[in-house]
Design an enzyme around this catalytic site. Structure first.
Site, PDB file in Angstrom:
ATOM      1  N   GLU A  42      47.310  33.365  28.156  1.00 24.20           N
ATOM      2  CA  GLU A  42      45.869  33.998  29.426  1.00 24.20           C
ATOM      3  C   GLU A  42      45.957  33.604  31.177  1.00 24.20           C
ATOM      4  OE1 GLU A  42      42.697  35.589  31.971  1.00 24.20           O
ATOM      5  OE2 GLU A  42      43.265  33.126  31.627  1.00 24.20           O
ATOM      6  N   ASN A  43      46.694  32.206  30.849  1.00 26.30           N
ATOM      7  CA  ASN A  43      46.604  31.833  31.884  1.00 26.30           C
ATOM      8  C   ASN A  43      47.749  32.063  32.205  1.00 26.30           C
ATOM      9  OD1 ASN A  43      44.523  30.064  33.858  1.00 26.30           O
ATOM     10  ND2 ASN A  43      44.072  29.437  30.881  1.00 26.30           N
ATOM     11  N   GLU A  64      37.649  30.895  33.811  1.00 28.68           N
ATOM     12  CA  GLU A  64      36.079  30.412  34.806  1.00 28.68           C
ATOM     13  C   GLU A  64      36.623  30.233  35.996  1.00 28.68           C
ATOM     14  OE1 GLU A  64      36.604  25.172  36.462  1.00 28.68           O
ATOM     15  OE2 GLU A  64      37.925  26.293  34.652  1.00 28.68           O
ATOM     16  N   ARG A  65      37.857  30.435  36.398  1.00 29.03           N
ATOM     17  CA  ARG A  65      37.656  31.939  37.832  1.00 29.03           C
ATOM     18  C   ARG A  65      36.608  32.660  38.232  1.00 29.03           C
ATOM     19  NH1 ARG A  65      40.744  35.285  40.535  1.00 29.03           N
ATOM     20  NH2 ARG A  65      41.315  35.634  42.663  1.00 29.03           N
ATOM     21  N   LEU A 117      34.321  42.617  35.347  1.00 33.44           N
ATOM     22  CA  LEU A 117      34.920  43.607  34.490  1.00 33.44           C
ATOM     23  C   LEU A 117      35.251  43.262  33.781  1.00 33.44           C
ATOM     24  CD1 LEU A 117      36.432  45.488  37.331  1.00 33.44           C
ATOM     25  CD2 LEU A 117      34.062  45.619  36.758  1.00 33.44           C
ATOM     26  N   ARG A 161      48.488  35.433  34.641  1.00 36.35           N
ATOM     27  CA  ARG A 161      48.152  35.035  36.145  1.00 36.35           C
ATOM     28  C   ARG A 161      48.913  35.337  36.838  1.00 36.35           C
ATOM     29  NH1 ARG A 161      42.860  34.791  36.835  1.00 36.35           N
ATOM     30  NH2 ARG A 161      43.832  34.042  38.535  1.00 36.35           N
ATOM     31  N   GLY A 188      30.276  43.878  40.040  1.00 34.14           N
ATOM     32  CA  GLY A 188      29.982  43.028  38.594  1.00 34.14           C
ATOM     33  C   GLY A 188      31.590  42.413  37.590  1.00 34.14           C
TER      34      GLY A 188
END
Length: 305
Positions: A127-128, A94-95, A75, A131, A73
């Site tokens: 947030e990005n 979005e990913r 997470l 990554r 699922g």
């Protein structure tokens, strides 16, 4: 730009925003922002953020994430904001949303927040930047958004201010300290290096940007190709992608390239473009100006719209 646009920004401390950014994988927001509990929203009521610079997703990694989502699922909840008509805009995640679609999930977990456009951009940028697979072009774009938010100005004006501070850091020690604190928390590079080595990413031709964003082309090689005469960009890009040229080999190739010689007509046209201006025409004697205007109209008719 308005006078004193960069003086003493009243925005919340960027250091505070970043130090607490792990909460909900985003930044803390003003007290009037409503934070919703995690809820499951149907896949089809969510839509991507149209201002999101991250437009390319590695298909192989997306399929791998989809497989993981089938088994475990989603997470980590997405962050969304409500739109009219029962729709929601994805602030970040979005990913995960795309992978959930591939996995065939009917809904995804999400937190709903009422956010302004500026808050959405700030949250998405922070947030990005966390990554690991973020490409250099998007990384620079997001960092510039944070600098613009720090200075309470536009990205374009932030670029100008960054260059001014790099050349004359003594002009505003307070802003220099803010930048140093911001980039210390971001890691990887100091702000003067970002100005020198990062901002050029935003001037790359579109084809090179796409190759960098999709992970096909290393950023340093994109910069090398961009330094070559423009007429060689397409061939160089194809060559690098097909032959996997090393950085050293590409450097040698670019160093040997020269602009394609212009024909006499091309050279004359370029010279004419530099000379034609309302100001220069206005300085001509009346008869010469009338004749020049006739020739311009005739040229316009020949070339069409």
């Amino acid at each position: 730009m308005t006078k004193n646009a960069f003086k003493k920004p009243k925005a919340p401390s960027m250091g505070t925003l970043l130090s607490r950014s792990l909460e909900f994988s985003g930044a803390p927001l003003p007290q009037d922002v409503e934070v919703g509990e995690v809820q499951h929203l149907p896949i089809n009521v969510l839509q991507p953020n149209p201002r999101q610079p991250r437009r390319f997703f590695n298909e192989e990694r997306l399929r791998a994430l989809a497989e993981s989502i089938r088994e475990e699922g989603v997470l980590q909840p997405l962050m969304v904001r409500p739109l009219e008509g029962g729709q929601f805009e994805i602030v970040y995640g979005e990913r995960r949303w795309r992978a959930a679609q591939l996995a065939g999930l009917p809904s995804v977990p999400a937190r709903v927040r009422t956010l302004t456009d500026a808050q959405v951009e700030l949250l998405a940028a922070i947030e990005n930047l966390q990554r690991e697979d973020l490409n250099r072009y998007d990384e620079v774009s997001y960092k510039l958004r944070l600098v613009a938010a720090l200075f309470q100005t536009t990205p374009e004006e932030a670029i100008q201010r960054l260059r001014e501070l790099r050349n004359q850091p003594e002009s505003d020690p307070e802003q220099v300290n803010q930048l140093e604190h911001l980039f210390t928390q971001l890691g990887r590079e100091k702000w003067p290096s970002f100005v020198t080595n990062g901002l050029p990413a935003l001037r790359l031709p579109e084809a090179l940007v796409e190759a960098v964003q999709t992970g096909k082309l290393e950023y340093t090689k994109a910069l090398l190709i961009a330094r070559a005469p423009q007429e060689h960009h397409t061939a160089l890009l194809k060559w690098v992608l097909e032959e996997e040229l090393s950085h050293a080999a590409l450097t040698d190739v670019v160093a040997q390239l020269k602009p394609t010689p212009r024909s006499d007509a091309d050279a004359q046209l370029l010279s004419l473009r530099r000379k034609i201006s309302p100001r220069r025409l206005g300085k001509l004697p009346r008869e010469q100006r009338v004749e020049a205007e006739k020739l311009i109209r005739r040229l316009h008719e020949l070339l069409g719209d």
